[in-house]
Design an enzyme around this catalytic site. Structure first.
Site, mmCIF file in Angstrom:
data_model
loop_
_atom_site.group_PDB
_atom_site.id
_atom_site.type_symbol
_atom_site.label_atom_id
_atom_site.label_comp_id
_atom_site.label_asym_id
_atom_site.label_seq_id
_atom_site.Cartn_x
_atom_site.Cartn_y
_atom_site.Cartn_z
ATOM 1 N N TYR A 159 -31.806 4.041 -25.704
ATOM 2 C CA TYR A 159 -31.247 4.813 -24.582
ATOM 3 C C TYR A 159 -30.516 3.879 -23.615
ATOM 4 O O TYR A 159 -29.368 4.118 -23.226
ATOM 5 C CB TYR A 159 -32.374 5.554 -23.854
ATOM 6 C CG TYR A 159 -31.983 6.095 -22.497
ATOM 7 C CD1 TYR A 159 -31.161 7.205 -22.373
ATOM 8 C CD2 TYR A 159 -32.439 5.478 -21.317
ATOM 9 C CE1 TYR A 159 -30.798 7.699 -21.123
ATOM 10 C CE2 TYR A 159 -32.090 5.971 -20.063
ATOM 11 C CZ TYR A 159 -31.267 7.072 -19.968
ATOM 12 O OH TYR A 159 -30.901 7.548 -18.726
HETATM 13 P P1 NAD Z 1 -30.867 16.567 -17.296
HETATM 14 O O1 NAD Z 1 -31.252 16.564 -18.751
HETATM 15 O O2 NAD Z 1 -31.651 17.433 -16.381
HETATM 16 O O3 NAD Z 1 -29.340 16.948 -17.157
HETATM 17 C C1 NAD Z 1 -28.370 16.564 -18.086
HETATM 18 C C2 NAD Z 1 -27.476 17.756 -18.350
HETATM 19 O O4 NAD Z 1 -26.418 17.336 -19.225
HETATM 20 C C3 NAD Z 1 -28.200 18.914 -19.043
HETATM 21 O O5 NAD Z 1 -28.067 20.113 -18.291
HETATM 22 C C4 NAD Z 1 -27.508 19.009 -20.389
HETATM 23 O O6 NAD Z 1 -27.402 20.349 -20.893
HETATM 24 C C5 NAD Z 1 -26.137 18.419 -20.089
HETATM 25 N N1 NAD Z 1 -25.478 17.914 -21.294
HETATM 26 C C6 NAD Z 1 -26.001 17.056 -22.215
HETATM 27 N N2 NAD Z 1 -25.122 16.861 -23.202
HETATM 28 C C7 NAD Z 1 -24.021 17.578 -22.907
HETATM 29 C C8 NAD Z 1 -22.781 17.789 -23.557
HETATM 30 N N3 NAD Z 1 -22.496 17.200 -24.723
HETATM 31 N N4 NAD Z 1 -21.878 18.608 -22.987
HETATM 32 C C9 NAD Z 1 -22.161 19.221 -21.802
HETATM 33 N N5 NAD Z 1 -23.328 19.075 -21.153
HETATM 34 C C10 NAD Z 1 -24.244 18.260 -21.691
HETATM 35 O O7 NAD Z 1 -30.892 15.034 -16.842
HETATM 36 P P2 NAD Z 1 -30.977 14.397 -15.381
HETATM 37 O O8 NAD Z 1 -32.336 13.847 -15.215
HETATM 38 O O9 NAD Z 1 -30.407 15.329 -14.381
HETATM 39 O O10 NAD Z 1 -30.000 13.134 -15.561
HETATM 40 C C11 NAD Z 1 -28.607 13.204 -15.267
HETATM 41 C C12 NAD Z 1 -27.939 11.889 -15.618
HETATM 42 O O11 NAD Z 1 -28.541 10.832 -14.874
HETATM 43 C C13 NAD Z 1 -28.073 11.501 -17.099
HETATM 44 O O12 NAD Z 1 -26.863 10.930 -17.518
HETATM 45 C C14 NAD Z 1 -29.178 10.462 -17.096
HETATM 46 O O13 NAD Z 1 -29.035 9.543 -18.158
HETATM 47 C C15 NAD Z 1 -28.948 9.797 -15.756
HETATM 48 N N6 NAD Z 1 -30.170 9.189 -15.220
HETATM 49 C C16 NAD Z 1 -31.236 9.983 -14.901
HETATM 50 C C17 NAD Z 1 -32.383 9.393 -14.401
HETATM 51 C C18 NAD Z 1 -33.590 10.224 -14.038
HETATM 52 O O14 NAD Z 1 -34.607 9.641 -13.631
HETATM 53 N N7 NAD Z 1 -33.552 11.551 -14.144
HETATM 54 C C19 NAD Z 1 -32.458 8.005 -14.235
HETATM 55 C C20 NAD Z 1 -31.346 7.234 -14.585
HETATM 56 C C21 NAD Z 1 -30.193 7.841 -15.051
#
Ligand code: NAD
Length: 337
Positions: free
Chosen positions: A156
């Protein structure tokens, strides 16, 4: 959501991953500020969590959802007219990224990011903001600075590092008008947190008296960041004065999982029932953010401490458990102030 027209005209923006945890909270904040928001997510009106997360936004006439997959959609048509693209769509989770699923991580986190960049360049988007991760640093012995070595220890983390560097490579290409800021989020929590993430699971365990897994001995340290703080930093990164670069976004303090269990017991009044599980491959022992650059460039300082954030998350979870399809509107709006 208040539909009143805003006196000053704010730039039109696009948000990918808009139905997710951080994306939907960002969308609410952008609408509240007066932006016109084009939202993109593969999850749509048939997905319970997406409907719940976008309930307030959907009532706003400055919000438009494109229920499409970034891997196939005509993104240039969707981004047309947008000044800033907040690219939050991604496949999260360290443990699931090993083995055969790696290809899904590459497709979602890297190949889709390339399509987003390409569409930004075609349509003249000024600023791309990428949701990167603390997982790019790998094992650390002190607070991570943006110029530290990046040695992710999970597939990841490898995809997040590759995607942020791809954004920056395009933004530093000669002749381009696209600029990019990659924000390295440190474990984000709060209302709408992805089910299965540690804090949500542990709060749920305390509230429902069903065990949550604790991986390893609980001495692993995490810098937890409340979602409203992350959203504030993310919006600040759209400022044209911020140069193309990577910036840490953390909660200001690194604590052990045992500390978190203790705080959750304080907040909920119940001990967290635990099921002990072995260490998981790819989970780092510690994360900790140096926030000097975030303060310099974004004027960012975390505002919500862990006890306060856990309390807000627990209140939201309690309300959601009582009515799974809705949130308390007042609480939802408050979280984006
Ligand atoms: P989440 O899974 O709640 O949201 C991600 C969204 O992206 C989902 O609604 C999903 O349906 C959408 N998605 C995925 N693939 C897609 C595609 N091909 N086309 C359109 N939509 C798509 O995740 P989150 O926790 O809100 O994280 C958001 C971002 O922040 C991510 O990129 C994640 O890697 C990054 N991030 C999150 C955290 C955390 O602690 N939550 C920490 C570091 C980085």
């Amino acid at each position: 959501m208040n539909n009143d027209a805003h006196p000053q005209s704010l730039p039109h923006v696009a948000v990918t991953g808009a139905a997710g945890f951080i994306g939907s909270t960002l969308v609410d904040a952008l609408l509240r500020a007066g932006h016109e928001v084009t939202a993109i997510d593969v999850r749509g009106t048939t997905d319970r969590l997406a409907v719940r997360n976008l309930k307030a936004a959907s009532a706003c006439d400055r919000f438009r959802l494109h229920n499409v997959d970034l891997g196939h959609a005509d993104l240039a048509a969707i981004f047309n007219g947008a000044d800033t693209v907040y690219h939050l769509a991604g496949l999260g989770g360290v443990r699931g990224s090993w083995g055969a699923h790696f290809v899904d991580y590459v497709t979602t986190n890297l190949t889709a990011t390339h399509r987003v960049i390409d569409a930004c360049e075609q349509t003249g988007v000024r600023r791309l903001i990428y949701a990167s991760s603390s997982s790019v640093y790998g094992s650390i012995t002190r607070s991570s600075r943006e110029d530290d070595a990046t040695r992710p220890i999970s597939p990841y983390g490898v995809t997040k590092l590759a995607a942020e560097q791809l954004c920056l490579a395009h933004a530093t290409r000669s002749g381009t008008s696209l600029s990019a800021v990659a924000l390295r989020y440190f474990t984000v929590y709060g209302p709408r947190q992805r089910p299965g993430m540690a804090i949500d699971q542990m709060l749920l365990a305390a509230l429902t008296r069903t065990p949550a897994p604790l991986f390893g001995d609980g001495e692993q340290r995490r810098e937890f960041t409340y979602v409203d703080d992350v959203v504030r930093a993310t919006i600040a990164a759209a400022d044209p004065a911020v140069p193309s670069t990577v910036i840490n976004v953390g909660g200001g303090k690194s604590v052990t999982m045992l500390d978190v269990l203790h705080l959750i017991a304080t907040v909920t009044g119940s001990e967290v029932p635990i099921r002990h599980e072995p260490d998981q491959a790819g989970d780092v022992l510690s994360t900790s953010a140096d926030l000097t650059l975030a303060e310099q460039l974004l004027g960012y300082r975390p505002r919500v401490g862990l006890l306060e954030g856990l309390s807000r998350h627990a209140q939201w979870l309690t309300a959601t458990l009582n009515n799974p399809t809705t949130e308390t509107p007042a609480e939802t709006l408050e979280t984006t102030r």
